[in-house]
Design an enzyme around this catalytic site. Structure first.
Site, PDB file in Angstrom:
ATOM      1  N   LYS A   1      -8.306   6.015 -19.491  1.00 32.75           N
ATOM      2  CA  LYS A   1      -8.630   6.499 -20.828  1.00 32.75           C
ATOM      3  C   LYS A   1      -7.382   6.474 -21.727  1.00 32.75           C
ATOM      4  O   LYS A   1      -6.871   5.413 -22.004  1.00 32.75           O
ATOM      5  CB  LYS A   1      -9.251   7.898 -20.706  1.00 32.75           C
ATOM      6  CG  LYS A   1     -10.372   7.965 -19.631  1.00 32.75           C
ATOM      7  CD  LYS A   1     -11.534   7.117 -19.994  1.00 32.75           C
ATOM      8  CE  LYS A   1     -12.586   6.821 -18.960  1.00 32.75           C
ATOM      9  NZ  LYS A   1     -12.599   7.351 -17.652  1.00 32.75           N
TER      10      LYS A   1
ATOM     11  N   ARG B   1       0.853  -1.204   0.000  1.00 33.79           N
ATOM     12  CA  ARG B   1       0.000   0.000   0.000  1.00 33.79           C
ATOM     13  C   ARG B   1       0.886   1.251   0.000  1.00 33.79           C
ATOM     14  O   ARG B   1       0.617   2.225  -0.678  1.00 33.79           O
ATOM     15  CB  ARG B   1      -0.972   0.006   1.196  1.00 33.79           C
ATOM     16  CG  ARG B   1      -1.700   1.337   1.330  1.00 33.79           C
ATOM     17  CD  ARG B   1      -2.969   1.311   2.174  1.00 33.79           C
ATOM     18  NE  ARG B   1      -2.898   0.431   3.319  1.00 33.79           N
ATOM     19  CZ  ARG B   1      -2.168   0.640   4.426  1.00 33.79           C
ATOM     20  NH1 ARG B   1      -1.440   1.734   4.546  1.00 33.79           N
ATOM     21  NH2 ARG B   1      -2.174  -0.238   5.404  1.00 33.79           N
TER      22      ARG B   1
HETATM   23  O1  P1T Z   1     -13.456   6.267 -14.275  1.00 36.92           O
HETATM   24  P1  P1T Z   1     -12.282   6.784 -13.489  1.00 36.92           P
HETATM   25  O2  P1T Z   1     -10.972   6.198 -13.886  1.00 36.92           O
HETATM   26  O3  P1T Z   1     -12.512   6.765 -12.019  1.00 36.92           O
HETATM   27  O4  P1T Z   1     -12.128   8.342 -13.917  1.00 36.92           O
HETATM   28  C1  P1T Z   1     -13.123   9.282 -13.666  1.00 36.92           C
HETATM   29  C2  P1T Z   1     -13.028  10.416 -14.658  1.00 36.92           C
HETATM   30  C3  P1T Z   1     -12.404  11.600 -14.279  1.00 36.92           C
HETATM   31  N1  P1T Z   1     -12.287  12.641 -15.125  1.00 36.92           N
HETATM   32  C4  P1T Z   1     -12.766  12.576 -16.380  1.00 36.92           C
HETATM   33  C5  P1T Z   1     -12.627  13.754 -17.288  1.00 36.92           C
HETATM   34  C6  P1T Z   1     -13.406  11.419 -16.832  1.00 36.92           C
HETATM   35  O5  P1T Z   1     -13.865  11.401 -18.096  1.00 36.92           O
HETATM   36  C7  P1T Z   1     -13.548  10.312 -15.947  1.00 36.92           C
HETATM   37  C8  P1T Z   1     -14.268   9.074 -16.352  1.00 36.92           C
HETATM   38  N2  P1T Z   1     -15.079   9.264 -17.458  1.00 36.92           N
HETATM   39  C9  P1T Z   1     -15.876   8.318 -18.048  1.00 36.92           C
HETATM   40  C10 P1T Z   1     -16.002   7.058 -17.599  1.00 36.92           C
HETATM   41  C11 P1T Z   1     -16.590   8.765 -19.248  1.00 36.92           C
HETATM   42  O6  P1T Z   1     -17.078   7.931 -20.036  1.00 36.92           O
HETATM   43  O7  P1T Z   1     -16.668   9.994 -19.443  1.00 36.92           O
END
Ligand code: P1T
Length: 384
Positions: A200, A51
Site C-alpha cells: 500500500k 531465503r
Molecule cells: O495484501 P497484503 O499485502 O497481503 O496485505 C494484507 C493487508 C493487511 N492489513 C491491512 C490493513 C490491509 O489493508 C491489507 C490488504 N488490504 C487490501 C488489499 C485492501 O484493499 O484493503
C-alpha cells in the site's frame, strides 16, 4: 550518516542506506541471486542463501526499521505473510484479542488457518481500551489492532492499549498499513510489533505485493527472523527494491494524500446525495481527539454511504467513476474505489461485518495524488 539526527523526511531517503560497497551505486542493486559463493564451508561475505538473507532485502529491512523508528525490520512476500509470521510466535491454546473491524484477509487468516492449529481469537471494539481488559485470560498472548481500521476508519488509542498490554505482559502488534509511519509510529507509542502491507503506502505505486514487520526487542526479532527463514515467505530482490524506491517519496505522497483526502471528505460530507462519511479528520468523528493526538494528519482513506443506503446505490456509483478505478487495494498514487462487502471484506460473514458497519451500501475510497479537482468532478458526475 547520523540517522538519529535526521528528520522523518530525510530518514525515508537515507535511513539505513549507504552506497553499495562494490561500485558505490547510490540505490542498492537488485541482487537477483539465490546463492553466494563460499571460499570454504561457512566462509562467505555475509550472505549464504537468499531465503536466509539477500542484500537488496537487507537494505529494505534497514529502511523499514528506520522509518518506524525501530531496531529490526523484516520483509515478507506479502502483508499476510508478515501477519502469518507473527501468529507463528504463538502455541496451540494461546488466545489473541483482535480489533472487530479489520482487513477481511487478516480475519480469514485468523479464523480459517490459525484456529485450525489451536489458536483462539476474540474480536472486540477497541475504541474503548478498557473493553479489551475484560477478555484477557491467562492464555491471552497477543493483542492485534489496526488503526485507522479497515474500512470503518475507527481510531484506537495505541498508547492506552500499550499501557494495558504492558501491565498484563502481552504482546501488542499494530497493523500500521492505513496510516503509514508518516502519520503515526506505533513503536514510539509502546507497541511491540508494527506490521505493514507494504503493498500500500510504502510501495505507493500499485506495482508490488510485500509485507513488513518492525520491532525493537532483539529476542523478538530473533524469533521472527527464525520464523521468516524457517517458513520461507520472504520478499524477492526485485520486490524489495520497488518498496525501497517507494519509501523514498513516502513523505511527499502522504502529504498530498492527506490534502486531497481532507478536501474530498469535506466535499462528500456536504453532498446532498451522501448519507454518511467515515473519516477521522472530522471534529465530530467519535475518536477525533485520539486521531489528533496520535496522528500527524488524517490520511487519504475515506468510507461513505450514499443516500438510499442500498447495494444498488453503491453499485451505480462505483460503476460510474472513471478517474477512481474500481479495484482492491489502496495507498497507491492513483485513486481507487472499493466495495468492501463484496471485495476486501467478502470473507467475513455478513452478520459479522454488518455488526461493525460494513453494510452493502458502504463504499471505500483510497484518495490518490491526482489533481483534486479531477477527483471531485469524477465523484460529482458519479453521484448524479
Ligand atoms: O495484501 P497484503 O499485502 O497481503 O496485505 C494484507 C493487508 C493487511 N492489513 C491491512 C490493513 C490491509 O489493508 C491489507 C490488504 N488490504 C487490501 C488489499 C485492501 O484493499 O484493503
Amino acid at each position: 550518516m547520523k540517522e538519529n539526527k535526521l528528520k522523518f523526511n530525510s530518514i525515508v531517503i537515507h535511513g539505513g542506506q549507504a552506497p553499495d560497497k562494490a561500485y558505490g551505486a547510490v540505490m542498492p542493486p537488485i541482487y537477483q541471486t539465490s546463492t553466494y559463493a563460499q571460499k570454504s564451508p561457512g566462509e562467505h561475505l555475509g550472505y549464504a542463501y537468499s531465503r536466509s538473507a539477500n542484500p537488496t532485502r537487507s537494505a529494505l529491512e534497514k529502511s523499514l526499521a528506520s522509518i518506524e523508528n525501530g531496531e529490526y525490520g523484516l520483509a515478507f512476500a506479502s502483508g499476510l505473510a508478515a501477519i502469518d509470521a507473527v501468529l507463528k510466535l504463538l502455541n496451540p491454546g494461546d488466545e489473541v484479542i483482535a480489533t472487530n473491524d479489520l482487513y477481511g484477509g487478516s480475519y480469514r487468516l485468523f479464523n480459517r488457518i490459525f484456529e485450525k492449529y489451536g489458536l483462539v481469537f476474540h474480536y472486540v471494539d477497541m475504541q474503548n481500551a478498557n473493553t479489551i481488559e475484560t477478555l484477557i485470560t491467562l492464555k491471552t498472548k497477543l493483542i492485534w489492532l489496526e488503526t485507522p481500521t479497515n474500512p470503518m476508519m475507527n481510531i484506537i488509542d495505541i498508547a492506552a492499549v500499550a499501557a494495558m498490554t504492558k501491565k498484563h505482559h502481552l504482546l501488542l502488534a499494530v497493523d500500521n498499513t492505513f496510516a503509514s509511519p508518516y502519520l503515526q509510529q506505533p513503536l514510539n507509542l509502546g507497541a511491540d510489533i508494527v506490521m505493514h502491507s507494504a503493498t500500500k503506502y510504502l510501495g505507493g505505486h500499485s506495482d508490488v505485493v510485500l509485507g513488513a514487520l518492525v520491532v525493537n526487542d532483539i529476542d523478538l526479532a530473533d524469533k521472527l527472523y527464525f520464523i521468516q527463514n524457517a517458513s520461507g515467505a520472504v520478499s524477492g530482490p526485485m520486490d524489495s527494491f520497488l518498496v525501497l524506491r517507494g519509501i523514498k517519496t513516502l513523505h511527499v505522497r502522504m502529504q498530498r494524500h492527506c490534502e486531497n483526502g481532507s478536501i474530498i471528505a469535506h466535499y462528500l460530507a456536504e453532498h446532498p446525495k451522501v448519507e454518511k462519511v467515515y473519516w477521522p479528520g472530522f471534529e465530530n468523528h467519535p475518536n477525533y481527539s485520539i486521531a489528533k493526538k496520535q496522528m500527524k494528519a488524517f490520511g487519504g482513506m475515506i468510507s461513505f454511504i450514499p443516500k438510499g443506503s442500498t447495494y444498488t446505490d453503491a453499485k451505480r456509483i462505483v460503476e460510474n467513476l472513471n478517474v477512481f478505478t474500481l479495484a482492491e487495494s489502496l495507498g497507491g498514487v492513483e485513486s481507487l474505489v472499493g466495495h468492501p462487502a463484496s471485495m476486501t471484506h467478502a470473507s467475513i460473514p455478513k452478520e459479522e461485518r454488518e455488526k461493525v458497519g460494513v453494510v452493502d451500501a458502504l463504499i471505500r475510497l483510497s484518495v490518490g495524488i491526482e489533481d483534486v479537482s479531477d477527483l471531485i468532478a469524477d465523484l460529482e458526475q458519479a453521484l448524479k
